[in-house]
Design an enzyme around this catalytic site. Structure first.
Site, PDB file in Angstrom:
ATOM      1  N   ARG A 248       0.880  -1.159   0.000  1.00 49.68           N
ATOM      2  CA  ARG A 248       0.000   0.000   0.000  1.00 49.68           C
ATOM      3  C   ARG A 248       0.917   1.209   0.000  1.00 49.68           C
ATOM      4  O   ARG A 248       1.943   1.220   0.692  1.00 49.68           O
ATOM      5  CB  ARG A 248      -0.865  -0.048   1.269  1.00 49.68           C
ATOM      6  CG  ARG A 248      -1.972   0.928   1.272  1.00 49.68           C
ATOM      7  CD  ARG A 248      -3.160   0.491   0.437  1.00 49.68           C
ATOM      8  NE  ARG A 248      -4.172   1.537   0.474  1.00 49.68           N
ATOM      9  CZ  ARG A 248      -4.863   1.950  -0.579  1.00 49.68           C
ATOM     10  NH1 ARG A 248      -4.686   1.399  -1.757  1.00 49.68           N
ATOM     11  NH2 ARG A 248      -5.771   2.908  -0.450  1.00 49.68           N
ATOM     12  N   ASP A 349       7.372  -2.455  12.981  1.00 51.34           N
ATOM     13  CA  ASP A 349       7.647  -1.148  13.554  1.00 51.34           C
ATOM     14  C   ASP A 349       9.158  -1.030  13.779  1.00 51.34           C
ATOM     15  O   ASP A 349       9.883  -2.011  13.661  1.00 51.34           O
ATOM     16  CB  ASP A 349       6.907  -0.986  14.887  1.00 51.34           C
ATOM     17  CG  ASP A 349       5.506  -0.426  14.673  1.00 51.34           C
ATOM     18  OD1 ASP A 349       5.269   0.220  13.633  1.00 51.34           O
ATOM     19  OD2 ASP A 349       4.650  -0.621  15.561  1.00 51.34           O
TER      20      ASP A 349
HETATM   21  P1  FAD Z   1      13.141   1.396   5.163  1.00 44.94           P
HETATM   22  O1  FAD Z   1      13.113   2.502   6.136  1.00 44.94           O
HETATM   23  O2  FAD Z   1      12.065   1.307   4.137  1.00 44.94           O
HETATM   24  O3  FAD Z   1      14.557   1.440   4.423  1.00 44.94           O
HETATM   25  C1  FAD Z   1      14.826   0.764   3.236  1.00 44.94           C
HETATM   26  C2  FAD Z   1      15.769   1.622   2.421  1.00 44.94           C
HETATM   27  O4  FAD Z   1      16.180   0.879   1.275  1.00 44.94           O
HETATM   28  C3  FAD Z   1      15.115   2.899   1.893  1.00 44.94           C
HETATM   29  O5  FAD Z   1      15.913   4.001   2.224  1.00 44.94           O
HETATM   30  C4  FAD Z   1      15.053   2.678   0.396  1.00 44.94           C
HETATM   31  O6  FAD Z   1      15.212   3.879  -0.343  1.00 44.94           O
HETATM   32  C5  FAD Z   1      16.214   1.738   0.168  1.00 44.94           C
HETATM   33  N1  FAD Z   1      16.065   0.905  -1.018  1.00 44.94           N
HETATM   34  C6  FAD Z   1      15.007   0.120  -1.340  1.00 44.94           C
HETATM   35  N2  FAD Z   1      15.233  -0.482  -2.530  1.00 44.94           N
HETATM   36  C7  FAD Z   1      16.456  -0.078  -2.944  1.00 44.94           C
HETATM   37  C8  FAD Z   1      17.218  -0.342  -4.106  1.00 44.94           C
HETATM   38  N3  FAD Z   1      16.759  -1.135  -5.063  1.00 44.94           N
HETATM   39  N4  FAD Z   1      18.415   0.238  -4.216  1.00 44.94           N
HETATM   40  C9  FAD Z   1      18.890   1.076  -3.269  1.00 44.94           C
HETATM   41  N5  FAD Z   1      18.199   1.362  -2.143  1.00 44.94           N
HETATM   42  C10 FAD Z   1      16.991   0.797  -1.988  1.00 44.94           C
HETATM   43  N6  FAD Z   1       7.351   2.452  13.184  1.00 44.94           N
HETATM   44  C11 FAD Z   1       7.274   2.738  14.504  1.00 44.94           C
HETATM   45  O7  FAD Z   1       7.943   2.089  15.302  1.00 44.94           O
HETATM   46  N7  FAD Z   1       6.496   3.766  14.947  1.00 44.94           N
HETATM   47  C12 FAD Z   1       5.751   4.538  14.119  1.00 44.94           C
HETATM   48  O8  FAD Z   1       5.055   5.462  14.573  1.00 44.94           O
HETATM   49  C13 FAD Z   1       5.802   4.250  12.721  1.00 44.94           C
HETATM   50  N8  FAD Z   1       5.083   4.978  11.863  1.00 44.94           N
HETATM   51  C14 FAD Z   1       5.150   4.700  10.522  1.00 44.94           C
HETATM   52  C15 FAD Z   1       4.412   5.483   9.656  1.00 44.94           C
HETATM   53  C16 FAD Z   1       4.475   5.252   8.297  1.00 44.94           C
HETATM   54  C17 FAD Z   1       3.661   6.103   7.352  1.00 44.94           C
HETATM   55  C18 FAD Z   1       5.289   4.196   7.795  1.00 44.94           C
HETATM   56  C19 FAD Z   1       5.364   3.916   6.305  1.00 44.94           C
HETATM   57  C20 FAD Z   1       6.027   3.411   8.658  1.00 44.94           C
HETATM   58  C21 FAD Z   1       5.965   3.650  10.031  1.00 44.94           C
HETATM   59  N9  FAD Z   1       6.715   2.903  10.942  1.00 44.94           N
HETATM   60  C22 FAD Z   1       6.643   3.183  12.283  1.00 44.94           C
HETATM   61  C23 FAD Z   1       7.591   1.783  10.488  1.00 44.94           C
HETATM   62  C24 FAD Z   1       9.036   2.206  10.231  1.00 44.94           C
HETATM   63  O9  FAD Z   1       9.080   3.168   9.213  1.00 44.94           O
HETATM   64  C25 FAD Z   1       9.828   0.965   9.817  1.00 44.94           C
HETATM   65  O10 FAD Z   1       9.762  -0.021  10.826  1.00 44.94           O
HETATM   66  C26 FAD Z   1      11.315   1.215   9.527  1.00 44.94           C
HETATM   67  O11 FAD Z   1      11.551   2.436   8.890  1.00 44.94           O
HETATM   68  C27 FAD Z   1      11.808   0.105   8.626  1.00 44.94           C
HETATM   69  O12 FAD Z   1      13.201   0.199   8.394  1.00 44.94           O
HETATM   70  P2  FAD Z   1      13.823  -0.622   7.197  1.00 44.94           P
HETATM   71  O13 FAD Z   1      15.282  -0.373   7.222  1.00 44.94           O
HETATM   72  O14 FAD Z   1      13.333  -2.009   7.234  1.00 44.94           O
HETATM   73  O15 FAD Z   1      13.149  -0.033   5.867  1.00 44.94           O
END
Ligand code: FAD
Ligand code: UDP
Length: 366
Positions: A248, A349
């Site tokens: 989504r 989260d």
């Molecule tokens: P991401 O933060 O998605 O990082 C992945 C990174 O990989 C991104 O920077 C992306 O650009 C990069 N990437 C992807 N594909 C490629 C590619 N092919 N080449 C190069 N780079 C790439 N959590 C909480 O605990 N509290 C909250 O209040 C909360 N609110 C939220 C509200 C929203 C609207 C959203 C969407 C999420 C929320 N979350 C919250 C969840 C939180 O954002 C995630 O748990 C956390 O950011 C995930 O980290 P990650 O490293 O897994 O992913």
């Protein structure tokens, strides 16, 4: 090979892995397709206000190890999330608690509220909830479901509640006390000065390349390191060979206003279906800001098409089954580790991501 690890994605998962690997003398290259580090927790200072660029991020956990871990990188304030829900001209407290029950039914005591909910569950004839609608009614009754869940959830997920899994709404507390705290966790807060500093501290001294999409330079990138930690979309990594996982998406509309206080709360949910956004965030309130101006962001849920930002994995049965096929391939890989919200296709989260990253570090960097 120039690096021990190529880390695709500078979000929380990738950055923790890079920090821990670097600490153990491993040479890392972190790439991100965006023009900044931090993934979705990125905050940007505008007019002295830390703007949560990808939606409100409130840190909460009951895991002491995770809480202690994140404290190394920032000091947290005492922010407690207590959103307001607006339905037409009515205002309710979230999550569902005695304040909500009092406002909707005029009940005063927990037993009165419980009796009202029981009565509405009976009327709806629900024994074992099969979908989100039935789950919500069995948590809070039909009246609250109609006003505070049905429209909001329909907008958020682009489907009626009868076609959504129950787990989505089980995240929310139902409390028979007058307590507006959105989370049940032991620890909660916002990093004073925003989230970006956390990631910057983690990545200090590590090679980082921004505006670099793994898939654009795949061949070269696969040669630069012994191993890869991949936090992008797992289905894209495998060229969607079993099919496309569903997500989504969201659109954010941010405005700088020449007033001091727009809505009196950091988060106001807009629960009626007819208003296209689900919530308005007023960023300054996360850090009790006293600036003369204010910044607000309207959050519009959106259909995800290939190429859009995949903000939420859609963890229903169909998609989870598809994911398990990709996971089976991933399990056989020697050179690549999948992590994070997109790599593991889970509605994580921040605290879950930290726990997963630390688990991965333990297994990988013994
Ligand atoms: P991401 O933060 O998605 O990082 C992945 C990174 O990989 C991104 O920077 C992306 O650009 C990069 N990437 C992807 N594909 C490629 C590619 N092919 N080449 C190069 N780079 C790439 N959590 C909480 O605990 N509290 C909250 O209040 C909360 N609110 C939220 C509200 C929203 C609207 C959203 C969407 C999420 C929320 N979350 C919250 C969840 C939180 O954002 C995630 O748990 C956390 O950011 C995930 O980290 P990650 O490293 O897994 O992913
Ligand atoms: N929800 C709702 N009304 C609200 C707030 C949330 O019906 O006022 C439902 C909605 O289905 C949402 C789910 O509860 O997807 C989980 O809410 P949460 O705030 O955890 O969503 P997120 O922060 O992940 O967007």
């Amino acid at each position: 090979m120039k690096y021990d690890y190529l880390i695709v994605g500078s979000g929380l998962f990738g950055s923790i892995f890079a920090y821990e690997a670097n600490k153990r003398g491993k040479k890392c290259l972190v790439i991100d397709k965006r023009n900044h580090v931090g993934g979705n927790i990125y905050t940007e200072e505008v007019e002295g206000i830390n703007v949560h660029k990808y939606g409100a991020h409130i840190f909460h956990t009951s895991n002491k190890e995770v809480w202690d871990y994140i404290q190394q990188f920032a000091e947290f304030n005492r922010y407690t999330n207590s959103p307001i829900a607006k339905y037409k001209d009515e205002i309710y407290n979230m999550p569902f608690n005695m304040n909500t029950f009092n406002k909707i039914w005029g009940v005063i005591t927990p037993s009165e509220a419980k009796a009202k909910i029981e009565e509405q569950i009976k009327e709806a004839g629900i024994t074992e909830p099969q979908n989100l609608e039935e789950q919500a009614i069995s948590m809070v009754g039909k009246d609250i479901y109609e006003k505070l869940v049905k429209g909001y959830t329909g907008k958020q997920w682009g489907r009626p509640c009868t076609e959504l899994p129950t787990f989505i709404i089980k995240r929310l507390p139902v409390r028979f006390t007058y307590d507006n705290n959105y989370f049940n966790d032991l620890y909660q807060g916002i990093p004073i000065g925003g989230y970006t500093q956390i990631i910057e501290k983690m990545l200090k001294g590590i090679d980082v390349r921004l505006n670099c999409d793994f898939f654009e330079y795949r061949q070269q990138l696969e040669e630069v390191s012994d191993k890869i930690v991949f936090t992008g979309m797992i289905d894209q990594y495998y060229d969607y060979k079993f099919g496309t996982l569903e997500y989504r998406s969201l659109n954010f509309e941010t405005e700088l206003l020449d007033i001091e206080n727009y809505q009196g709360n950091a988060v106001v949910n807009y629960n009626e279906y007819e208003i296209p956004y689900t919530r308005i965030i007023e960023h300054k309130h996360f850090e009790y800001g006293t600036q003369e101006k204010t910044i607000i962001t309207r959050e519009y849920p959106a259909k995800w098409n290939k190429g859009d930002e995949p903000y939420y994995p859609l963890n229903d049965e169909k998609n989870n089954q598809l994911y398990s096929k990709y996971k089976a391939l991933a399990n056989k890989e020697k050179k690549i580790i999948f992590g994070g919200r997109l790599g593991m296709y889970k509605y994580f989260d921040m605290h879950n991501v930290i726990a997963e990253a630390l688990k991965c570090v333990k297994e990988e960097l013994k």
